[in-house]
Design a protein around this motif. Structure first.
Motif, PDB file in Angstrom:
ATOM      1  N   ALA A   1      -0.545   0.340  -9.135  1.00 16.48           N
ATOM      2  CA  ALA A   1       0.443  -0.523  -9.723  1.00 16.48           C
ATOM      3  C   ALA A   1      -0.494  -1.573 -10.476  1.00 16.48           C
ATOM      4  O   ALA A   1       0.196  -2.131 -11.372  1.00 16.48           O
ATOM      5  N   ARG A   2      -1.711  -1.747 -10.293  1.00 21.21           N
ATOM      6  CA  ARG A   2      -2.686  -2.666 -11.184  1.00 21.21           C
ATOM      7  C   ARG A   2      -3.454  -2.022 -12.113  1.00 21.21           C
ATOM      8  O   ARG A   2      -4.535  -2.575 -12.564  1.00 21.21           O
ATOM      9  N   GLY A   3      -3.191  -0.602 -12.193  1.00 29.40           N
ATOM     10  CA  GLY A   3      -3.928  -0.057 -13.210  1.00 29.40           C
ATOM     11  C   GLY A   3      -5.186   0.932 -12.902  1.00 29.40           C
ATOM     12  O   GLY A   3      -5.890   1.348 -13.469  1.00 29.40           O
ATOM     13  N   ILE A   4      -5.332   0.586 -11.515  1.00 34.13           N
ATOM     14  CA  ILE A   4      -6.469   1.306 -11.089  1.00 34.13           C
ATOM     15  C   ILE A   4      -6.417   2.737 -10.578  1.00 34.13           C
ATOM     16  O   ILE A   4      -5.357   3.200 -10.190  1.00 34.13           O
ATOM     17  N   SER A   5      -7.086   3.728 -11.161  1.00 31.85           N
ATOM     18  CA  SER A   5      -7.067   5.205 -10.951  1.00 31.85           C
ATOM     19  C   SER A   5      -6.730   5.496  -9.470  1.00 31.85           C
ATOM     20  O   SER A   5      -7.354   4.864  -8.925  1.00 31.85           O
ATOM     21  N   GLU A   6      -6.183   6.697  -9.151  1.00 34.49           N
ATOM     22  CA  GLU A   6      -6.088   6.892  -7.859  1.00 34.49           C
ATOM     23  C   GLU A   6      -7.421   7.195  -7.346  1.00 34.49           C
ATOM     24  O   GLU A   6      -7.639   6.773  -6.175  1.00 34.49           O
ATOM     25  N   GLU A   7      -8.114   7.760  -8.011  1.00 41.07           N
ATOM     26  CA  GLU A   7      -9.565   8.240  -7.437  1.00 41.07           C
ATOM     27  C   GLU A   7     -10.360   6.988  -7.176  1.00 41.07           C
ATOM     28  O   GLU A   7     -10.937   6.850  -6.046  1.00 41.07           O
ATOM     29  N   LYS A   8     -10.338   5.963  -8.188  1.00 43.71           N
ATOM     30  CA  LYS A   8     -10.846   4.659  -7.643  1.00 43.71           C
ATOM     31  C   LYS A   8     -10.207   3.881  -6.517  1.00 43.71           C
ATOM     32  O   LYS A   8     -10.870   3.154  -5.773  1.00 43.71           O
ATOM     33  N   ALA A   9      -9.008   4.035  -6.561  1.00 43.95           N
ATOM     34  CA  ALA A   9      -8.174   3.314  -5.420  1.00 43.95           C
ATOM     35  C   ALA A   9      -8.574   4.076  -4.081  1.00 43.95           C
ATOM     36  O   ALA A   9      -8.629   3.233  -3.275  1.00 43.95           O
ATOM     37  N   ARG A  10      -8.890   5.240  -3.893  1.00 50.06           N
ATOM     38  CA  ARG A  10      -9.246   5.868  -2.924  1.00 50.06           C
ATOM     39  C   ARG A  10     -10.418   5.308  -2.326  1.00 50.06           C
ATOM     40  O   ARG A  10     -10.869   5.046  -1.294  1.00 50.06           O
ATOM     41  N   VAL A  11     -11.386   5.141  -3.472  1.00 48.68           N
ATOM     42  CA  VAL A  11     -12.918   4.658  -3.222  1.00 48.68           C
ATOM     43  C   VAL A  11     -12.821   3.413  -2.516  1.00 48.68           C
ATOM     44  O   VAL A  11     -13.550   3.075  -1.461  1.00 48.68           O
ATOM     45  N   LEU A  12     -12.075   2.417  -3.437  1.00 47.76           N
ATOM     46  CA  LEU A  12     -11.948   1.101  -2.808  1.00 47.76           C
ATOM     47  C   LEU A  12     -11.609   1.022  -1.398  1.00 47.76           C
ATOM     48  O   LEU A  12     -11.959   0.399  -0.594  1.00 47.76           O
ATOM     49  N   LEU A  13     -10.366   1.929  -0.971  1.00 50.45           N
ATOM     50  CA  LEU A  13      -9.693   1.945   0.212  1.00 50.45           C
ATOM     51  C   LEU A  13     -10.946   2.377   1.360  1.00 50.45           C
ATOM     52  O   LEU A  13     -10.853   2.080   2.616  1.00 50.45           O
ATOM     53  N   VAL A  14     -11.573   3.523   1.002  1.00 52.71           N
ATOM     54  CA  VAL A  14     -12.457   3.953   1.934  1.00 52.71           C
ATOM     55  C   VAL A  14     -13.806   2.867   2.311  1.00 52.71           C
ATOM     56  O   VAL A  14     -14.154   2.680   3.387  1.00 52.71           O
ATOM     57  N   HIS A  15     -14.031   2.438   0.982  1.00 46.70           N
ATOM     58  CA  HIS A  15     -14.876   1.280   1.154  1.00 46.70           C
ATOM     59  C   HIS A  15     -14.368   0.180   2.139  1.00 46.70           C
ATOM     60  O   HIS A  15     -15.329  -0.365   3.122  1.00 46.70           O
ATOM     61  N   ALA A  16     -13.230  -0.132   2.013  1.00 45.87           N
ATOM     62  CA  ALA A  16     -12.674  -1.169   2.743  1.00 45.87           C
ATOM     63  C   ALA A  16     -12.934  -0.509   4.165  1.00 45.87           C
ATOM     64  O   ALA A  16     -13.231  -1.587   4.999  1.00 45.87           O
ATOM     65  N   PHE A  17     -12.328   0.479   4.432  1.00 43.63           N
ATOM     66  CA  PHE A  17     -12.256   0.881   5.836  1.00 43.63           C
ATOM     67  C   PHE A  17     -13.597   0.964   6.406  1.00 43.63           C
ATOM     68  O   PHE A  17     -13.882   0.470   7.511  1.00 43.63           O
ATOM     69  N   ALA A  18     -14.458   1.252   5.710  1.00 43.36           N
ATOM     70  CA  ALA A  18     -15.920   1.317   6.211  1.00 43.36           C
ATOM     71  C   ALA A  18     -16.799  -0.338   6.149  1.00 43.36           C
ATOM     72  O   ALA A  18     -17.714  -0.402   6.942  1.00 43.36           O
TER      73      ALA A  18
END
Ligand code: ADP
Ligand code: MG
Lengths: 436, 256
Positions: A391-408
């Motif tokens: 919803a802030r304009g971040i692509s689904e792909e990038k959003a997933r990367v951000l979330l997995v980085h966050a998880f790690a």
């Protein structure tokens, strides 16, 4: 050269050993060590699904193949660029199918450090005293097999009071055009008051299948500090059985960072830390990202044997597609180990709907004045978080990367080296598959 | 700018929006009020493109573009911004990294190069000041451990950074004390221009004393049942929603 026998690996190995080919004139005590170890291996044979420690990890398909038991092209050229880490300038030591290739390796230009092939161990009294004294005390038949028939591997000896100026990167290359069975044996000895960083990268260079049964023994004398990274980036045709046994003395610190990425089809890591003196500290961190049909099984033992020690373990698994991750974390707190502080955490993120995670913490506590905690979580992608980012304009792909980085992040933030953290974050990004 | 025609949407097969119409022009501020559960957040979610909500009828355009066929990220890139009623916490994602990614993804969509680091930091400083957002918070994980008020201010900080055309504020005032409310309202007023527009969803008249709307609409049972100017908000404050509910319910009864 050893010719192939058309039956199972077990049969092949027995034939080889009985022919006396493996002993090949080893001096004592090595010859006896090999002989005794082989007898132990033969008692049990390879682990099967019936063994509690192997119930999710089926070796059988790997064992029914025919293997080349020794590299038939020992001097071949290989490419090792895949293991390079931007921003890091380590001494690179290259092992091809276990064999130390000085022609491809850097000279470690540091005082008080000796590095040599395990084949030369009989010339080194100190190393001989430690060789096969730790891992062989476990009941892992793969260790016994390695002790009996290992070929190739590295010894690193760091004399007391030495701090390595640069880190050492060992690049394990599995390279064969045929199906090959490698048994590398390593021994790292850190004397009193030493400090070192050792990275081990695993890569594949050729098209042949390989099964790599590696045993590493690590000894940290008083006040020795070791940062130890495993960076598993091999291809699907390379399979791994790694056993690492760490023996720690007073005031020593051992940090293991065990990182596995999509690629290798089959990985079993045993990492055992023996806190065999007071005031020892051990940290085991793991980040596993799997894809396709991969199986990655991490078995760890943290063995508190003496009082006033601290251990801290944090493993994160992210599974995609139809892959499987296994985490088994044993913590022993022996009767003597009063005032122990032991922490264990395992967090899992199942991305692939058909992926599987098995997680088992096992605490066995025989002392009464201890602090132990453990926890395990299972989760999936947080859809609300994903939506927030999109919803802030971040692509689904990038959003997933951000979330997995966050998880790690709980794990990657603990890395002692910024370039390695960036390298690992990058491998996570590369390893994420958008369509599950 | 925003045109909503006969919008119908459901969640879990339950129809929530039942034919909603709204026209918002550039430079305008519209307030949407209404009792709890009337569908205000649903409207916001549908506009932003949340998966769980199924549009069963009607159309929505943003500057002539069909909004409903765009992914959530493309809606944001086209200039839609939703300040969430409940901003979520994302541990491990740094606020500032997240913002930089968002800013640059939106720029890339418009064919612009990534913002220079220096310019980005300048903007961050400026916009932080605007909503008195603590600089320390910007470097923390996204909303992690933020107070309710800090989360809401972070929403407006993001709004300021992304400079959307149409902003929807979903109960941004709830959970804010009077000082925080004033700060947030000042921020929004500062960002108002003839080229952008705001839809302010609120429960209370209070916020509208600071962000003065051009139009006020009452949403009830999934439809806008009354529209007026800012005086309508005052009237609702005084009389509550019951008189409106009663007349709508009576109409419904008559229709059946
Ligand atoms: N995700 C959801 N799942 C099920 N029901 C929902 C969901 N979101 C909203 N609703 C229902 O839709 C109706 C409208 O809710 P909402 O849009 O949040 O109202 P408001 O914001 O006006 O208080 C309520 O009855 C609510 O229970
Ligand atoms: Mg709401």
């Amino acid at each position: 050269m050893i010719t192939q026998v058309s039956s199972s690996l077990y049969h092949q190995l027995t034939t080889v050993f009985d022919d006396g080919l493996a002993i090949k004139g080893d001096l004592e005590p090595l010859a006896s060590l090999r002989r005794n170890a082989f007898a132990r291996f033969q008692e049990t044979g390879f682990p099967t699904l019936k063994d509690e420690d192997w119930k999710y990890t089926n070796l059988q398909p790997l064992l029914s193949k025919n293997y080349l038991l020794r590299d038939n092209l020992p001097g071949k050229s290989v490419s090792i660029e895949k293991a390079f880490i931007k921003g890091l300038n380590p001494y690179k030591l290259v092992l091809v199918n276990g064999h130390f290739r000085t022609d491809l390796s850097d000279v470690v230009d540091e005082q008080g450090v000796s590095i040599y092939s395990i084949e030369d161990i009989h010339q080194h009294k100190l190393s001989l005293r430690h060789f096969a004294q730790y891992a062989d005390k476990t009941d892992n038949p793969l260790v016994a097999l390695n002790t009996a028939l290992h070929e190739g591997g590295l010894v690193i000896e760091i004399e007391k009071n030495i701090t390595l100026r640069r880190s050492i990167q060992i690049i394990h290359v599995a390279s064969s055009s045929e199906t090959i069975f490698n048994q590398t044996r390593n021994l790292y000895l850190l004397g009193n008051n030493t400090k070192a960083e050792i990275l081990e990268s695993f890569i594949t260079d050729d098209i042949g299948l390989s099964l790599n049964n590696t045993v590493s023994e690590v000894v940290l004398e008083e006040n020795a500090h070791l940062q130890h990274y495993y960076l598993q980036t091999a291809n699907s045709q390379s399979s791994y059985l790694n056993h690492t046994e760490i023996h720690q003395k007073k005031h020593s610190l051992y940090n293991n960072y065990n990182c596995t990425f999509p690629g290798s089809a089959f990985i079993r890591n045993n990492i055992n830390v023996r806190l065999d003196d007071s005031a020892v500290e051990s940290h085991l961190y793991g980040i596993t990202l799997t894809a396709e049909d991969q199986l990655v099984d991490n078995h760890t033992i943290v063995d508190h044997r003496k009082p006033h020690c601290e251990s801290y373990e944090w493993y994160k698994n992210i599974t995609q597609n139809t892959s499987t991750a296994v985490f088994n974390g044993k913590i022993f707190v022996r009767e003597d180990a009063q005032k122990t502080n032991a922490f264990q955490q395992n967090n899992n993120m199942l991305i692939g709907e058909k992926s599987t995670i098995f997680s088992k913490p096992q605490l066995e506590i025989f002392a009464d004045d201890v602090k132990c905690s453990h926890g395990c979580t299972m989760g999936q992608f947080d859809d609300d978080a994903l939506f927030y980012l999109r919803a802030r304009g971040i692509s689904e792909e990038k959003a997933r990367v951000l979330l997995v980085h966050a998880f790690a992040f709980d794990v990657t933030e603990k890395f002692s080296s910024e370039p390695i953290r960036e390298y690992v974050d990058h491998l996570i990004e590369e390893g994420l598959i958008i369509e599950q | 700018m925003l045109s909503i025609k006969n919008l119908q949407a459901s969640v879990d097969d339950k129809q929530i929006l039942k034919g909603l119409n709204l026209e918002v022009k550039a430079g305008e501020v519209h307030a949407i009020m209404g009792p709890n559960g009337s569908g205000k957040s649903t409207l916001a979610s549908v506009l932003a493109g949340r998966d769980a909500y199924e549009v069963t009828g009607g159309e929505v355009t943003l500057e002539g573009k069909d909004l409903l066929e765009l992914s959530p990220e493309d809606r944001a890139r086209e200039g839609l911004f939703l300040a969430f009623q409940y901003p979520i916490e994302i541990p491990g994602v740094s606020n500032i990294n997240f913002l930089k990614t968002a800013v640059n993804e939106i720029r890339a969509y418009k064919g612009l190069a990534p913002m220079e680091a220096k310019e980005f930091l300048k903007q961050v400083k400026e916009k932080q000041k605007l909503v008195e957002f603590d600089a320390k918070l910007a470097n923390r994980s996204l909303n992690e451990g933020f107070s309710g008020g800090e989360k809401k201010r972070n929403e407006i900080f993001q709004l300021a950074m992304l400079e959307p055309k149409l902003s929807i504020l979903d109960e941004t005032d709830s959970g804010l004390d009077i000082d925080a409310l004033r700060i947030v309202a000042n921020g929004v007023n500062h960002l108002r221009s003839k080229d952008n527009a705001f839809v302010v969803i609120t429960h209370y008249q209070r916020l509208l004393e600071y962000i003065v709307p051009d139009f006020v609409h009452v949403l009830y049972k999934g439809r806008i049942v009354k529209s007026g100017t800012k005086e309508l908000a005052l009237e609702l404050e005084e009389k509550g929603y019951d008189w409106l509910k009663e007349s709508v319910d009576a109409e419904e009864g008559a229709a059946i």
